[in-house]
Each structure stands twice: as C-alpha cells, then as structure tokens.
Design a protein around this motif. Structure first.
Motif, mmCIF file in Angstrom:
data_model
loop_
_atom_site.group_PDB
_atom_site.id
_atom_site.type_symbol
_atom_site.label_atom_id
_atom_site.label_comp_id
_atom_site.label_asym_id
_atom_site.label_seq_id
_atom_site.Cartn_x
_atom_site.Cartn_y
_atom_site.Cartn_z
ATOM 1 N N PRO A 155 -15.521 -1.751 10.697
ATOM 2 C CA PRO A 155 -16.426 -2.572 9.891
ATOM 3 C C PRO A 155 -15.701 -3.516 8.944
ATOM 4 O O PRO A 155 -16.170 -4.614 8.660
ATOM 5 N N GLY A 156 -14.538 -3.112 8.462
ATOM 6 C CA GLY A 156 -13.778 -3.945 7.543
ATOM 7 C C GLY A 156 -12.692 -4.761 8.210
ATOM 8 O O GLY A 156 -11.880 -5.401 7.511
ATOM 9 N N GLY A 157 -12.627 -4.768 9.551
ATOM 10 C CA GLY A 157 -11.645 -5.576 10.263
ATOM 11 C C GLY A 157 -10.217 -5.335 9.804
ATOM 12 O O GLY A 157 -9.733 -4.204 9.788
ATOM 13 N N ASP A 158 -9.525 -6.421 9.429
ATOM 14 C CA ASP A 158 -8.124 -6.329 9.015
ATOM 15 C C ASP A 158 -7.930 -5.415 7.811
ATOM 16 O O ASP A 158 -6.890 -4.766 7.674
ATOM 17 N N PHE A 159 -8.925 -5.372 6.928
ATOM 18 C CA PHE A 159 -8.797 -4.525 5.739
ATOM 19 C C PHE A 159 -8.756 -3.044 6.138
ATOM 20 O O PHE A 159 -7.925 -2.273 5.644
ATOM 21 N N ASP A 160 -9.654 -2.645 7.052
ATOM 22 C CA ASP A 160 -9.657 -1.252 7.498
ATOM 23 C C ASP A 160 -8.421 -0.940 8.342
ATOM 24 O O ASP A 160 -7.897 0.175 8.307
ATOM 25 N N ARG A 161 -7.963 -1.923 9.112
ATOM 26 C CA ARG A 161 -6.748 -1.702 9.896
ATOM 27 C C ARG A 161 -5.560 -1.430 8.978
ATOM 28 O O ARG A 161 -4.758 -0.526 9.235
ATOM 29 N N SER A 162 -5.435 -2.197 7.909
ATOM 30 C CA SER A 162 -4.337 -1.982 6.968
ATOM 31 C C SER A 162 -4.425 -0.593 6.348
ATOM 32 O O SER A 162 -3.405 0.085 6.163
ATOM 33 N N ALA A 163 -5.655 -0.144 6.040
ATOM 34 C CA ALA A 163 -5.830 1.204 5.479
ATOM 35 C C ALA A 163 -5.405 2.263 6.495
ATOM 36 O O ALA A 163 -4.794 3.283 6.129
ATOM 37 N N ASN A 164 -5.704 2.046 7.770
ATOM 38 C CA ASN A 164 -5.286 3.003 8.798
ATOM 39 C C ASN A 164 -3.771 3.041 8.939
ATOM 40 O O ASN A 164 -3.180 4.101 9.191
ATOM 41 N N GLN A 165 -3.123 1.902 8.780
ATOM 42 C CA GLN A 165 -1.662 1.882 8.818
ATOM 43 C C GLN A 165 -1.083 2.724 7.682
ATOM 44 O O GLN A 165 -0.089 3.443 7.867
ATOM 45 N N SER A 166 -1.717 2.655 6.519
ATOM 46 C CA SER A 166 -1.273 3.479 5.391
ATOM 47 C C SER A 166 -1.414 4.962 5.716
ATOM 48 O O SER A 166 -0.589 5.784 5.296
ATOM 49 N N ARG A 167 -2.446 5.318 6.460
ATOM 50 C CA ARG A 167 -2.640 6.728 6.836
ATOM 51 C C ARG A 167 -1.535 7.197 7.775
ATOM 52 O O ARG A 167 -1.078 8.344 7.680
ATOM 53 N N ILE A 168 -1.082 6.320 8.664
ATOM 54 C CA ILE A 168 0.031 6.668 9.543
ATOM 55 C C ILE A 168 1.315 6.853 8.743
ATOM 56 O O ILE A 168 2.079 7.805 8.953
ATOM 57 N N ILE A 169 1.557 5.956 7.790
ATOM 58 C CA ILE A 169 2.742 6.060 6.936
ATOM 59 C C ILE A 169 2.748 7.395 6.216
ATOM 60 O O ILE A 169 3.761 8.105 6.172
ATOM 61 N N ALA A 170 1.608 7.758 5.638
ATOM 62 C CA ALA A 170 1.512 9.021 4.903
ATOM 63 C C ALA A 170 1.742 10.207 5.836
ATOM 64 O O ALA A 170 2.389 11.198 5.457
ATOM 65 N N GLY A 171 1.250 10.121 7.074
ATOM 66 C CA GLY A 171 1.438 11.209 8.021
ATOM 67 C C GLY A 171 2.899 11.422 8.384
ATOM 68 O O GLY A 171 3.365 12.553 8.492
ATOM 69 N N ILE A 172 3.635 10.325 8.549
ATOM 70 C CA ILE A 172 5.061 10.443 8.855
ATOM 71 C C ILE A 172 5.815 11.023 7.667
ATOM 72 O O ILE A 172 6.676 11.887 7.819
ATOM 73 N N GLN A 173 5.487 10.550 6.464
ATOM 74 C CA GLN A 173 6.180 11.056 5.284
ATOM 75 C C GLN A 173 5.973 12.558 5.117
ATOM 76 O O GLN A 173 6.909 13.288 4.769
ATOM 77 N N ARG A 174 4.746 13.030 5.393
ATOM 78 C CA ARG A 174 4.490 14.468 5.277
ATOM 79 C C ARG A 174 5.374 15.253 6.242
ATOM 80 O O ARG A 174 5.880 16.324 5.909
ATOM 81 N N LYS A 175 5.549 14.707 7.443
ATOM 82 C CA LYS A 175 6.383 15.403 8.411
ATOM 83 C C LYS A 175 7.846 15.414 7.965
ATOM 84 O O LYS A 175 8.554 16.412 8.110
ATOM 85 N N ILE A 176 8.311 14.301 7.417
ATOM 86 C CA ILE A 176 9.676 14.242 6.881
ATOM 87 C C ILE A 176 9.849 15.264 5.765
ATOM 88 O O ILE A 176 10.838 16.011 5.720
#
Length: 306
Positions: A199-220
C-alpha cells in the motif's frame, strides 16, 4: 566448522545493510561485489551537518542494481539506508531513503537521489543523503543484490516480522504471510525488493529492507561470542572486501555491529509526496522529517519517533 558459522564469520560487516561481503579469494579476477568507502567530505558542506557523537559511527548502506560488467560504484543505487551505530550503548538507528526521492545532487542539479551514485560515486551519494538527513555518513557501503541473496542463503536465511501479508505477481506470486516468517536467500531478496502490491509502495519497501537488516544483525549477534568470531571475520574481510580502511578501523566497525542490542534498534522511513518532474515520477521527500530523524540519531543512534 559448520557452513553457517563460516558464512557468518564472512558476513560481520554486511549486517549494517543486510548485504553481502566479497568471499572470493581473488578479487582481481572476479567482479567487485562489495565496497566500503570512507567518505571524503566535499568543500562547502556545513560543519554542523558533520557533527555527531564521538561514540556514533554513521554509514550509508547501498544496494546496487548493477548488471554484470557494470561498475557498481557508478550506477544508480537502489536500496538506501543511513545507519547509526552507538559503540557505547549498543543502540542503532536506520533511516530508510526511498530511491526516487527528488533532491539536489552535488554538481549535477536535482534528480532522483539514487542517481547521485551514477553522477559522482559513493562520495556524491553520501553527500546527497547526508544533506537530506542533516548528518554526513562516515562511510558508504555498496554491494550487488545478487550477492546479498547468496549471503543470506549461506547463513541459513533470516527471520523477519512481516506486518502484513502481501504478494508480488512478478517476484513472489505465492506471497508472504503476515507475522514471523523465515526467508531463504531468494525470499529475502524478493521481500526486500517487492513494492507494487504494498500500500505504501517505495515507503513500505524501504521499511521491509530495514526488517531484513535487523534480521541479519540478530543472527550476527547470536554468534558474536563464538571464540575468535570477530578476528576471523575481519581477517576474511581484509582478504576480500574492496576497501582502503586500516585493519583497526574494520575491527572497530565489526565490534560495533556485533554489539548492537536488538532491543535498542529504531528505524524510520523518510516519507513524502509524489510528483511528475520532467516526465519522471518522483518522490518529494519530507525534508523536515528527514532532518528530525537525523537530529535524533546523530548523538546517540536513537530515533524518538517516526
């Protein structure tokens, strides 16, 4: 040694953007897959825009959509995230920048912000983003999306908390369920790049990218106490990453990433409106909000609210 552990040791620095490090032994033969550049500040930048707390390290993380044979440091960037790491408290902040944000580009007039990488390389892109948020990055980290996919696969995938179910007819017809989901390499890349059905297009996509970043950091972070984890990870980086940074600087960065406390991570996306300029659809970013996020994060790597 397990495949997961070997991959994690090679991915210490990649946690800042959820993107991958070069792991091939001969970077002179293989195409450049990632680079960490210390920003050279252009003359004329307000010193007030540079100041941030001495315990805070700032990065601009960039996903490059460069095709094979293209120089990833001189093509349009795609995923753009300004990352703040507090080496003292373990806090981290992530400001997502929509790639189509229409802003002034150093030496090139105004254009979509991701074009700054094409016009002037990492320094120009770092300055353009820094001017938007009011804090210039210390470093710019660039990698190709395909290598991001491979790294995620090598570490056994990542887990994210997806706020809403969505699908993408081209990238992921079967869609992503709402709630906590585990993503393999291909799924993580699709999750980070899909936008048409959000629904938020590029804005929601950027938020999803942040979720991936956080997921990798947790694994590290889960593996940071493994004996020799940081040392071996940085040595691997030194062998394969395209960078001019000294080993001591890489060790400082690696420790800052591994020490991030997931409970102290805040993230916001710079929203805005839409316009048609010169026949191109662009985002008109909310510059006041961008500056507020930067002002919040510059001293302690924490954003008060979005």
């Amino acid at each position: 040694m397990s495949v997961v552990r070997r991959a994690l040791r090679s991915a210490v620095l990649a946690a800042i953007l959820g993107v991958a490090l070069v792991v091939v032994p001969d970077s002179g033969v293989h195409p450049m897959e990632s680079a960490l550049v210390k920003v050279e500040v252009a003359e004329g930048v307000d010193i007030g825009d540079l100041a941030h707390g001495e315990d805070v390290i700032t990065f601009l993380a960039v996903g490059s959509d460069a095709r094979p044979g293209e120089d990833m440091l001189r093509t349009r960037g795609d995923a753009l995230h300004m990352i703040f790491l507090n080496t003292k408290t373990g806090a981290a902040a992530d400001i997502g920048i929509p790639r189509d944000s229409y802003v002034p580009i150093p030496g090139a007039g105004s254009d979509r912000i991701n074009a700054a990488l094409y016009y002037g390389g990492p320094d120009a892109l770092g300055q353009a983003v820094g001017n938007l948020v009011g804090v210039q990055p210390d470093y710019v980290f660039v990698t190709r999306f395909l290598y991001f996919q491979h790294m995620i696969q090598d570490i056994g995938g990542v887990t994210v908390d997806n706020p809403r179910a969505f699908a993408d007819a081209y990238m992921r017809p079967e869609g992503f369920a709402a709630g906590e989901i585990h993503l393999n390499g291909q799924g993580a890349l699709q999750f980070a790049r899909a936008r048409k059905e959000l629904p938020g297009g590029d804005f929601d996509r950027s938020a999803n990218q942040s979720r991936i970043i956080a997921g990798i950091q947790r694994k590290i972070r889960d593996h940071q106490d493994d004996k020799g984890f940081i040392a071996r990870g940085v040595l691997s980086v030194m062998e394969n990453l395209h960078t001019d940074l000294a080993p001591s600087e890489l060790f400082r960065i690696a420790h800052a990433i591994a020490d991030v406390d997931p409970a102290k991570v805040t993230s916001c996306v710079v929203h805005g409106g839409f316009a048609n300029i010169g026949g191109a659809s662009v985002v008109t970013p909310d510059t006041a909000a961008a500056r507020r996020y930067g002002d919040d994060a510059r001293n302690d790597a924490t954003i008060k609210s979005c």
